[in-house]
Design a protein around this motif. Structure first.
Motif: not given
Length: 410
Positions: A301, A367, A371, A375
């Motif tokens: 990321i 995953r 994510l 965020k």
């Protein structure tokens, strides 16, 4: 299958005899009698066989005598001599021949009626004699198939109850694969033994049959080496536990998907688009199993260059630690999540790599969830996640070239 076996055995039985032989006084052997024939009918059949052999011999003798008399009559007629006495003898011989032919036909018809399995009475006799052994063989066959089925269920129950060897879903997947192959192999072996036993009960020479099938197998194997290679490859794939039904694998680095079926000859995969791939085992040179034993979700990321790397790592670790303790997700995580640190310095971002060891097949869902949470956390902590930017100038706003500006100063 049962009806097919019964039909086949009836067809074979109609041509099958027993080991009982009889000979007449002339020394000529007579044909075999069916082994299901009762003793009374067997005695009559033996008598008829002897009568048929005697009739054939008598017919041959009468025909020779008649031929000699006819030749003599022809010679006497040519010489103009009297042959009326011989003519009477010839007529008597013809009558005897006709009567003997009639007796022969009657005896043969009666013998056929006694020994033919196609009549209702004889069909019942045949079933009473061969039925119990054949039914016994079929019963043993059914019991063997049921035992194979029960053994498969026992393997699945044990795999489900065993908690000492990794994930329960993975154990069950591999047990289902083993049970599927085991039951298919057991069915083939048991049916082969059953059919051979039934043929042997009917008196078929199974040794010669086995030799014929062996030669046929050699001929087929020479003409289908690819098929043999498929089976051998499938056997070793199963023996080495390379994959199981439900595994997500990649074959030869080109085809990826979930294993829907695994046999000794072919492996069946369904890819992400829903297409079903049938891959001969002999063509598989490399299997990459993404759900064998455990899985890992490893991803990166990125953040902007103005962000403090230590602060970013703290935020990521906080998200990972909270995620690893949540009900529903904690059971899927085998080891504590790890932030590996700065992975690369890209054109517009600093990339951080994350690694988590999870249960087989859970890496993709974990995953996606992480994510999303990262965020949200970056937004709450005012951490920039850069994206490509482009600056546009109009003609009137375009800045002067540094080269031109320097020359103007001069």
């Amino acid at each position: 299958m049962f009806l097919l076996l019964c039909t086949a055995t009836l067809a074979v039985a109609s041509f099958q005899g027993s080991d009982d032989f009889s000979t007449v006084s002339s020394g000529l052997s007579v044909s075999e009698l069916p082994d299901w024939l009762p003793h009374a009918e067997r005695g009559e059949a033996l008598y008829l066989q002897g009568a048929i052999v005697g009739s054939n011999a008598k017919l041959a003798e009468l025909e020779d005598r008649l031929l000699d008399i006819e030749k003599t009559i022809a010679n006497l007629k040519a010489a103009g001599e009297d042959f009326r006495g011989l003519g009477s003898q010839a007529k008597n011989l013809r009558d005897d021949l006709e009567g003997e032919h009639q007796d022969l036909d009657e005896n043969e018809a009666r013998l056929t009626t006694l020994t033919s399995v196609l009549s209702i009475t004889n069909l019942w006799l045949w079933a009473r004699f061969h039925g119990p052994p054949i039914l016994g063989i079929l019963l043993i066959l059914m019991i063997g198939l049921q035992l194979a089925k029960f053994a498969g269920r026992a393997i699945l129950r044990r795999a489900n109850a065993d908690t000492s060897h990794g994930d329960a879903d993975e154990r069950i997947q591999r047990a289902e694969t083993l049970v599927l192959v085991f039951r298919k192999a057991a069915a083939i072996i048991l049916w082969s033994i059953g059919i051979v036993a039934i043929l042997s009960e009917l008196g078929v020479n199974t040794t010669a049959l086995a030799a014929t099938l062996g030669l046929l197998g050699i001929a087929v194997s020479l003409g289908s080496q690819g098929l043999v290679k498929d089976f051998i490859s499938g056997f070793f794939m199963l023996l080495e536990n390379q994959l199981a039904i439900g595994d997500v694998i990649s074959i030869n680095g080109s085809i990826s998907g979930t294993v829907e079926n695994f046999g000794m000859r072919v492996t069946v995969l369904r890819d992400g688009s829903g297409a079903l791939h049938f891959i001969p085992n002999g063509s598989i040179s490399r299997v990459s199993n993404q759900t064998h034993g455990y899985s890992k979700t490893v991803f990166s990321i990125g953040v902007g260059y103005r962000e403090d790397p230590d602060e970013v790592i703290e935020v990521i670790e906080d998200v990972l630690n909270k995620f690893a303790k949540e009900d529903g997700w904690a059971a899927m995580i085998l080891e504590s999540p790890v932030v590996l640190g700065v992975d690369s310095l890209e054109e517009s971002e600093v990339s951080f790599k994350i690694s988590i060891k999870v249960l087989p097949g859970k890496q993709w869902g974990i995953r996606r969830e992480l994510l999303k949470r990262l965020k949200i956390s970056f937004d709450l902590n005012d951490i920039e996640m850069p994206f490509p930017q482009r600056v546009h100038y109009t003609e009137s706003e375009q800045p002067i070239s540094k080269t031109i500006a320097r020359r103007q100063k001069v």
